[in-house]
Design a protein around this motif. Structure first.
Motif, PDB file in Angstrom:
ATOM      1  N   GLY A 159       0.840  -1.186   0.000  1.00 24.25           N
ATOM      2  CA  GLY A 159       0.000   0.000   0.000  1.00 24.25           C
ATOM      3  C   GLY A 159       0.876   1.236   0.000  1.00 24.25           C
ATOM      4  N   ILE A 160       0.290   2.387  -0.285  1.00 22.73           N
ATOM      5  CA  ILE A 160       1.060   3.635  -0.364  1.00 22.73           C
ATOM      6  C   ILE A 160       0.359   4.725   0.435  1.00 22.73           C
ATOM      7  CG2 ILE A 160       1.785   5.505  -1.907  1.00 22.73           C
ATOM      8  CD1 ILE A 160       2.442   3.486  -4.007  1.00 22.73           C
ATOM      9  N   VAL A 161       1.160   5.427   1.245  1.00 26.21           N
ATOM     10  CA  VAL A 161       0.727   6.638   1.940  1.00 26.21           C
ATOM     11  C   VAL A 161       1.589   7.778   1.419  1.00 26.21           C
ATOM     12  CG1 VAL A 161       0.654   7.842   4.154  1.00 26.21           C
ATOM     13  CG2 VAL A 161      -0.068   5.449   4.009  1.00 26.21           C
ATOM     14  N   GLN A 162       0.961   8.837   0.922  1.00 25.75           N
ATOM     15  CA  GLN A 162       1.716  10.010   0.465  1.00 25.75           C
ATOM     16  C   GLN A 162       1.683  11.076   1.555  1.00 25.75           C
ATOM     17  OE1 GLN A 162       1.913  13.379  -3.145  1.00 25.75           O
ATOM     18  NE2 GLN A 162       0.336  11.820  -3.173  1.00 25.75           N
TER      19      GLN A 162
ATOM     20  N   ASP B 276       2.457  18.174   3.942  1.00 25.15           N
ATOM     21  CA  ASP B 276       2.130  18.761   5.243  1.00 25.15           C
ATOM     22  C   ASP B 276       1.436  17.734   6.120  1.00 25.15           C
ATOM     23  OD1 ASP B 276       3.199  21.223   4.538  1.00 25.15           O
ATOM     24  OD2 ASP B 276       1.296  21.982   3.759  1.00 25.15           O
ATOM     25  N   ASP B 277       0.538  16.964   5.500  1.00 25.06           N
ATOM     26  CA  ASP B 277      -0.206  15.915   6.197  1.00 25.06           C
ATOM     27  C   ASP B 277      -0.199  14.654   5.346  1.00 25.06           C
ATOM     28  OD1 ASP B 277      -1.374  17.414   8.561  1.00 25.06           O
ATOM     29  OD2 ASP B 277      -2.124  18.649   6.915  1.00 25.06           O
ATOM     30  N   PRO B 278      -0.292  13.473   5.994  1.00 23.69           N
ATOM     31  CA  PRO B 278      -0.304  12.217   5.238  1.00 23.69           C
ATOM     32  C   PRO B 278      -1.718  11.802   4.844  1.00 23.69           C
ATOM     33  CG  PRO B 278      -0.134  11.749   7.573  1.00 23.69           C
ATOM     34  CD  PRO B 278      -0.199  13.248   7.447  1.00 23.69           C
ATOM     35  N   SER B 279      -1.817  11.004   3.803  1.00 19.61           N
ATOM     36  CA  SER B 279      -3.095  10.412   3.408  1.00 19.61           C
ATOM     37  C   SER B 279      -2.820   9.100   2.685  1.00 19.61           C
ATOM     38  CB  SER B 279      -3.896  11.363   2.501  1.00 19.61           C
ATOM     39  OG  SER B 279      -3.173  11.647   1.312  1.00 19.61           O
ATOM     40  N   THR B 280      -3.716   8.139   2.844  1.00 17.57           N
ATOM     41  CA  THR B 280      -3.564   6.831   2.218  1.00 17.57           C
ATOM     42  C   THR B 280      -4.007   6.897   0.763  1.00 17.57           C
ATOM     43  OG1 THR B 280      -3.966   5.717   4.333  1.00 17.57           O
ATOM     44  CG2 THR B 280      -4.222   4.397   2.332  1.00 17.57           C
ATOM     45  N   GLU B 281      -3.119   6.541  -0.157  1.00 15.23           N
ATOM     46  CA  GLU B 281      -3.488   6.452  -1.571  1.00 15.23           C
ATOM     47  C   GLU B 281      -4.253   5.156  -1.835  1.00 15.23           C
ATOM     48  OE1 GLU B 281      -3.193   8.839  -3.606  1.00 15.23           O
ATOM     49  OE2 GLU B 281      -1.807  10.162  -2.531  1.00 15.23           O
ATOM     50  N   PHE B 282      -3.752   4.058  -1.308  1.00 14.21           N
ATOM     51  CA  PHE B 282      -4.483   2.784  -1.313  1.00 14.21           C
ATOM     52  C   PHE B 282      -3.861   1.877  -0.269  1.00 14.21           C
ATOM     53  CE2 PHE B 282      -1.474   2.823  -4.871  1.00 14.21           C
ATOM     54  CZ  PHE B 282      -0.654   1.742  -4.568  1.00 14.21           C
ATOM     55  N   ASN B 283      -4.673   0.938   0.260  1.00  7.69           N
ATOM     56  CA  ASN B 283      -4.193   0.098   1.343  1.00  7.69           C
ATOM     57  C   ASN B 283      -3.770  -1.282   0.844  1.00  7.69           C
ATOM     58  OD1 ASN B 283      -6.557  -1.531   1.140  1.00  7.69           O
ATOM     59  ND2 ASN B 283      -7.681  -0.062   2.406  1.00  7.69           N
ATOM     60  N   LEU B 284      -3.505  -2.190   1.761  1.00  8.55           N
ATOM     61  CA  LEU B 284      -2.929  -3.489   1.420  1.00  8.55           C
ATOM     62  C   LEU B 284      -3.859  -4.362   0.580  1.00  8.55           C
ATOM     63  CD1 LEU B 284      -1.371  -4.260   4.913  1.00  8.55           C
ATOM     64  CD2 LEU B 284      -0.097  -3.741   2.827  1.00  8.55           C
ATOM     65  N   LYS B 285      -5.131  -4.257   0.803  1.00  7.00           N
ATOM     66  CA  LYS B 285      -6.059  -5.154   0.109  1.00  7.00           C
ATOM     67  C   LYS B 285      -6.675  -4.553  -1.151  1.00  7.00           C
ATOM     68  CE  LYS B 285     -10.252  -4.004   2.750  1.00  7.00           C
ATOM     69  NZ  LYS B 285     -11.310  -4.539   3.637  1.00  7.00           N
TER      70      LYS B 285
ATOM     71  N   ILE C  22      -0.608   3.648  -9.297  1.00  6.23           N
ATOM     72  CA  ILE C  22       0.508   4.546  -8.977  1.00  6.23           C
ATOM     73  C   ILE C  22       0.627   5.652 -10.011  1.00  6.23           C
ATOM     74  CG2 ILE C  22       3.028   4.672  -8.766  1.00  6.23           C
ATOM     75  CD1 ILE C  22       2.906   1.829  -7.575  1.00  6.23           C
ATOM     76  N   GLU C  23       0.425   5.319 -11.284  1.00  9.51           N
ATOM     77  CA  GLU C  23       0.538   6.324 -12.343  1.00  9.51           C
ATOM     78  C   GLU C  23      -0.470   7.456 -12.176  1.00  9.51           C
ATOM     79  OE1 GLU C  23       0.134   4.018 -15.877  1.00  9.51           O
ATOM     80  OE2 GLU C  23       2.299   3.651 -16.075  1.00  9.51           O
ATOM     81  N   LYS C  24      -1.580   7.190 -11.495  1.00  4.33           N
ATOM     82  CA  LYS C  24      -2.642   8.192 -11.338  1.00  4.33           C
ATOM     83  C   LYS C  24      -2.479   9.044 -10.079  1.00  4.33           C
ATOM     84  CE  LYS C  24      -5.996   5.248 -13.741  1.00  4.33           C
ATOM     85  NZ  LYS C  24      -7.241   4.446 -13.606  1.00  4.33           N
ATOM     86  N   ILE C  25      -1.463   8.773  -9.273  1.00  5.53           N
ATOM     87  CA  ILE C  25      -1.308   9.510  -8.015  1.00  5.53           C
ATOM     88  C   ILE C  25      -0.841  10.943  -8.299  1.00  5.53           C
ATOM     89  CG2 ILE C  25      -0.021   9.658  -5.848  1.00  5.53           C
ATOM     90  CD1 ILE C  25       0.148   6.637  -5.819  1.00  5.53           C
ATOM     91  N   PRO C  26      -1.596  11.960  -7.885  1.00  4.84           N
ATOM     92  CA  PRO C  26      -1.139  13.355  -8.043  1.00  4.84           C
ATOM     93  C   PRO C  26      -0.267  13.759  -6.865  1.00  4.84           C
ATOM     94  CG  PRO C  26      -3.350  13.333  -7.151  1.00  4.84           C
ATOM     95  CD  PRO C  26      -2.967  11.891  -7.336  1.00  4.84           C
ATOM     96  N   GLN C  27       0.560  14.757  -7.078  1.00  2.00           N
ATOM     97  CA  GLN C  27       1.461  15.219  -6.022  1.00  2.00           C
ATOM     98  C   GLN C  27       0.712  16.112  -5.044  1.00  2.00           C
ATOM     99  OE1 GLN C  27       4.927  17.167  -7.534  1.00  2.00           O
ATOM    100  NE2 GLN C  27       5.954  17.280  -5.558  1.00  2.00           N
TER     101      GLN C  27
END
Length: 735
Positions: free
Chosen positions: A390-393, A396-405, A417-422
Motif C-alpha cells: 500500500g502507499i501513503v503520500q 504537510d499531512d499524510p493520506s492513504t493512496e491505497f491500502n494493502l487489500k 501509482i501512475e494516477k497519483i497526483p502530487q
C-alpha cells in the motif's frame, strides 16, 4: 577692442567647458543606470551574454526554482540563484551575470536559505557574482528578452522570390515573430500560420526559417549565409491538429502549484517552436542505435565537437518538460523491471511505502519516484500469497493512496501509482509515521497478522519535522522501518537539518541494513533490487518482534504446603492473567510451567501448546502438589528442562512465585541461569525472604523483584510486570 575680444573668447570657452562637463555628467548617469529584473526571471530568458541587473527584495522563496551550485542551469531564477551563491541576500541588490556553456551534473544543495535542485544536464549555464563591472566591459542599460511565443499572422498568397526575400527581411526585424533558443546552436526567425486546434494545445507552425549559427564556445553570434528555404504543406495537413501533449501536471488546473507554472509555460514554448519533420533518421548521442520518429532537432554547427549535438523528443506523446532530451538514456530508461517473484510465500510481508509528495522534489522527481514504486511492485511480484503493498503520500499531512487489500497484482498497482497526483507541502515524515502506526496496519486495511509489517520511507534530503518519537512508537508496535534517503544533506547543509542523525533515530536497527542512501533521484532505479532483497529477508526483520511476541516465558510455581489449595488457585489465576497479555503461537511467545516442592514437576513445556486458549486451559488444569520448599533446585530444573530448549531468537524469561524461605541455596542456581541468558523475575508472598528474592532476580534486582503481603493482592503486579518486560525489550541496543 582687444579686451572685448578676449572677454568674448573666455566667455565662449567657459560656456563650452560647462556644456562639456554637463554632457559628461549625463553620460556617466546614463552609464550608471542598471536595469531591474523580477524574482521569477530566468537566465535563459535574457539574451545578453553578460549583464548587470538589480534584484528586488523577497526572492528567497521556494517558488523561484534554482538548479545547480556555483554554476547554475539557465532554467534557474537569476535572483534566487544569486541569493543561493551569496552574491546578495533576501533584501536584493546588484548582481553580475555571465553566460557560459551547458553543463552536465548540476549539483543540488541548500545555501543561504535557498534549496537548489540537481539536474542531469542543461543546454546553457550562468555564473552570478556581486554587481561590480569588469574593466573594459560595457554593460547594457536595457536587457533583451527572448520572445515567449510566436505571433500568428494572416496567411498571404504565394509571392515571387524577390517579394519573398522582402517578407523574410521584414519578419527578421519583427521581434514579436522570433523565437530564441538561448545557448543552442541555431537561432530561428520565422513567421507562423494559424492552425485550428484545441485551446489546450500549442498552435502548429509553418516556419520559414532564417538561421544564424553561433560558436558554441562563444556567446557572440557569428553570422553565416544560409540558403532561404520555404516549407509548404497542404491545406489539409495544416488544418490537422497535432496529437495532444502531456503537459507538466495539467497546466492551468488548480492542482498545479504556482512554483511550477513557469515550467509548464516553458514546456509549451519549446514544443510550440519545434518542427514537425517525420521519418528522419536521428542518431541519439551515446545510444548506439538509430530510430525514426517525429522529433525537433537542435544540431551542432559544422566543425564543433560531436558531443554538442543534442536531439530532443519534444513532440513525443507522454513526455513531460524535463523529459525533453536533457537526461541520459539510462536516466530515461524507465521500463518496469521484470518480477523476480510471483507471489513468493517466502516473501510474505505487508508493506507500506511513505511517498514524499513535498514541493521540494519537483514534478520530474515525483514521476521518478512513482516509476520506482512501480518497479518495486514488479520486482516483488505483488500477490495475495506473497507480499502486499500500500502507499501513503505525505506532505504537510499524510493520506492513504491505497491500502494493502486494494490491489493484488503488479499491473493493478502500476495503473494506480501512475494516477497519483502530487500533494505538495513540506516533508513531515514524523507525522506520516504516526499516521501509519495508528491507521494503516489494521485488519480492515488488509493486515494479515502473521506477515511482518514493513514501512519504507522515501525522503528527499531530510524531514521537516522530528521523527524519533513517532518511530519509537512504530517500532514498539512491531513495524520494521526502512529509510531511502535521496540527495541527503551535504556537509555544509547539515546545520539546516532539524533532527541530526534522523535516519538512525528512525530505522529498526542502526546496522545499515535498514537504510539506503541514493545520491540522485536519477539513479533511484539502481536500488530497486537491493531494497526488495532486504524487505524479503524476513529473518532479519527484527522489529516485527515486540515485547509481547518474542519470548519464551517459564513460570516456576511454589506448590509447598504453606501455600494452600485456595491460594494456589489464586496463583494460577495470576499466571493466566500474565500469559493472556502475550501473543502466543509456535512462532511468537511460548509459555511453559513447572511446579515445585522438595521435588519438581514439568507441567508443560514451551512446545506443548501453540494457542493462547490451549495455554490458559493447561494452566487451569494444574493440580496443587503440596510439600516442602526447595527453590534453588527448582531454578536449576527450570534451566535444564525449559530454557535449554528455548529458541535462539527468543528472550528467555523466568517468573518465579514463592511464599517462603527456601530450604536450599538459591544464589548459585540463579547465577547460573543469569549467565545462560535467563531474565529472572521473583515474586514473593507472605513469608518469602527478601534477600532470596533479590538474589534470584536479574540485576537491577529492585526492578525484577516484587513482594506482597497477601495472595489476593498478586493481581496488582500484572501490569507492572508486563510494563517492565516491554521497557527492557524496547531499550535494547539498535545496532
Amino acid at each position: 577692442m582687444k579686451a572685448s575680444v578676449i572677454a568674448t573668447f573666455f566667455g565662449v570657452l567657459l560656456t563650452c567647458t560647462y556644456a562639456a562637463k554637463e554632457a559628461t555628467k549625463k553620460t556617466k548617469k546614463a552609464k550608471l543606470y542598471i536595469p531591474q529584473i523580477d524574482c521569477d526571471v530566468k537566465a535563459g530568458k535574457i539574451i545578453n551574454p553578460e549583464f548587470i541587473a538589480k534584484c528586488p527584495p523577497g526572492c528567497q522563496d521556494v517558488k523561484y526554482r534554482v538548479y545547480g551550485t556555483d554554476i547554475y542551469a539557465s532554467f534557474s531564477s537569476v535572483c534566487s540563484a544569486a541569493i543561493h551563491s551569496g552574491a546578495i541576500d533576501n533584501t536584493g541588490g546588484k548582481i553580475l551575470v555571465q553566460k557560459v556553456a551547458g553543463h552536465a551534473g548540476y549539483r543540488g544543495s541548500f545555501s543561504n536559505g535557498v534549496r537548489s535542485l540537481s539536474l542531469p544536464r542543461w543546454r546553457e549555464s550562468f555564473l552570478v557574482s556581486e554587481g561590480k563591472p569588469r574593466k573594459g566591459v560595457t554593460y547594457p542599460s536595457t536587457l533583451e528578452f527572448a520572445s515567449s511565443k510566436s505571433t500568428a499572422v494572416k496567411p498571404e498568397p504565394k509571392k515571387p522570390e524577390q517579394d519573398l526575400k522582402v517578407t523574410k527581411s521584414a519578419a527578421t526585424s519583427d521581434t514579436s515573430g522570433k523565437a530564441w533558443e538561448q545557448g543552442d546552436t541555431v537561432r530561428k526567425v520565422y513567421q507562423t500560420s494559424p492552425v485550428p486546434m484545441p485551446t489546450t494545445q500549442m498552435a502548429a507552425t509553418t516556419p520559414t526559417p532564417t538561421t544564424t549559427t553561433t560558436d558554441p564556445f562563444s556567446t557572440t553570434p557569428k553570422p553565416t549565409t544560409t540558403p532561404a528555404t520555404t516549407r509548404t504543406t497542404t491545406d489539409s495537413a495544416a488544418a490537422k491538429p497535432r496529437p495532444g501533449l502531456q503537459r507538466v501536471r495539467d497546466t492551468g488546473s488548480s492542482s498545479v502549484h504556482p512554483a511550477y507554472s513557469s515550467v509548464a509555460a516553458a514546456a509549451s514554448t519549446f514544443r510550440g517552436t519545434s518542427t514537425s519533420a517525420s521519418n528522419r533518421n536521428i542518431l541519439r548521442p551515446n545510444a548506439g542505435i538509430q530510430r525514426q520518429e517525429p522529433v525537433a532537432t537542435f544540431r551542432r554547427p559544422a566543425g564543433s565537437p560531436a558531443h554538442l549535438a543534442i536531439e530532443t523528443d519534444l513532440w513525443k506523446p507522454g513526455l513531460s518538460f524535463f523529459d525533453t532530451g536533457f537526461a541520459s538514456k539510462e536516466e530515461l530508461n524507465l521500463k518496469p523491471l521484470e518480477a523476480t517473484s510471483q507471489g513468493n510465500p517466502s516473501c510474505k510481508v505487508d508493506l507500506s511505502f511513505l511517498m514524499d509528495g513535498s514541493w521540494s522534489i519537483g514534478k520530474r522527481r515525483f514521476q521518478l519516484q512513482k516509476q520506482f514504486l512501480i518497479n518495486v511492485a514488479h520486482a516483488l511480484g505483488i500477490n495475495n500469497a506473497g507480499p502486499l503493498m500500500g502507499i501513503v503520500q505525505y506532505g504537510d499531512d499524510p493520506s492513504t493512496e491505497f491500502n494493502l487489500k486494494t490491489y493484488a497484482s503488479p499491473k493493478e498497482l502500476r495503473n494506480a501509482i501512475e494516477k497519483i497526483p502530487q500533494k505538495g507541502g513540506l516533508s513531515n515524515v514524523g507525522k506520516a509515521l504516526s499516521f501509519v502506526n495508528k491507521n494503516f496496519f489494521s485488519d480492515a486495511n488488509g493486515n494479515r497478522g502473521g506477515a511482518p509489517n514493513v514501512v519504507v520511507v522515501m525522503v528527499d534530503g531530510w524531514p521537516t519535522d522530528r521523527v524519533e518519537e513517532a518511530s519509537r512508537l512504530a517500532r514498539e508496535s512491531g513495524i520494521n522501518i526502512f529509510f531511502v534517503t535521496i540527495e541527503a544533506a551535504a556537509q555544509n547543509e547539515k546545520q539546516n537539518v532539524i533532527e541530526p542523525n534522523f535516519v538512525d533515530k528512525a530505522v529498526c536497527r542502526t546496522n545499515g541494513f535498514y537504510s539506503i542512501t541514493v545520491p540522485s533521484w536519477f539513479s533511484l532505479h539502481k536500488v530497486v533490487q537491493p531494497l526488495v532483497k532486504r524487505v524479503c529477508d524476513i529473518d532479519r526483520l527484527v522489529c516485527s518482534k515486540t515485547c509481547l511476541n518474542s519470548a519464551d516465558i517459564g513460570f516456576v510455581i511454589d506448590g509447598s504446603s504453606s501455600v494452600g489449595t485456595g491460594n494456589f488457585r489464586t496463583v494460577l489465576q495470576f499466571v493466566a492473567n500474565i500469559s493472556k497479555e502475550f501473543e502466543i503461537s509456535d512462532t511468537d511467545t511460548r509459555i511453559g510451567a513447572i511446579q515445585y516442592t522438595y521435588e519438581q514437576r514439568l507441567e508443560f513445556s514451551f512446545d506443548k501448546y501453540s494457542t493462547k486458549q490451549d495455554v490458559l486451559s493447561a494452566i487451569k488444569r494444574i493440580n496443587y502438589w503440596s510439600g516442602g520448599t526447595s527453590t534453588g533446585a527448582a531454578i536449576s530444573y527450570a534451566s535444564e528442562q525449559l530454557f535449554t530448549k528455548s529458541k535462539p531468537n527468543k528472550r528467555k524469561i523466568m517468573i518465579l512465585i514463592t511464599d517462603g524461605r527456601s530450604y536450599d541455596d538459591v544464589r548459585m542456581p540463579a547465577l547460573t541461569a543469569h549467565q545462560n541468558g535467563v531474565i529472572a523475575y521473583s515474586i514473593g508472598v507472605a513469608w518469602a525472604a527478601q534477600d532470596e528474592l533479590e538474589a534470584i532476580a536479574t540485576d537491577p534486582d529492585k526492578e525484577h523483584s516484587f513482594f506482597v503481603d497477601e495472595f489476593d493482592n498478586l493481581y496488582q503486579f500484572v501490569n507492572p510486570l508486563i510494563q517492565n518486560i516491554c521497557t527492557e525489550f524496547n531499550s535494547q541496543p539498535r545496532n
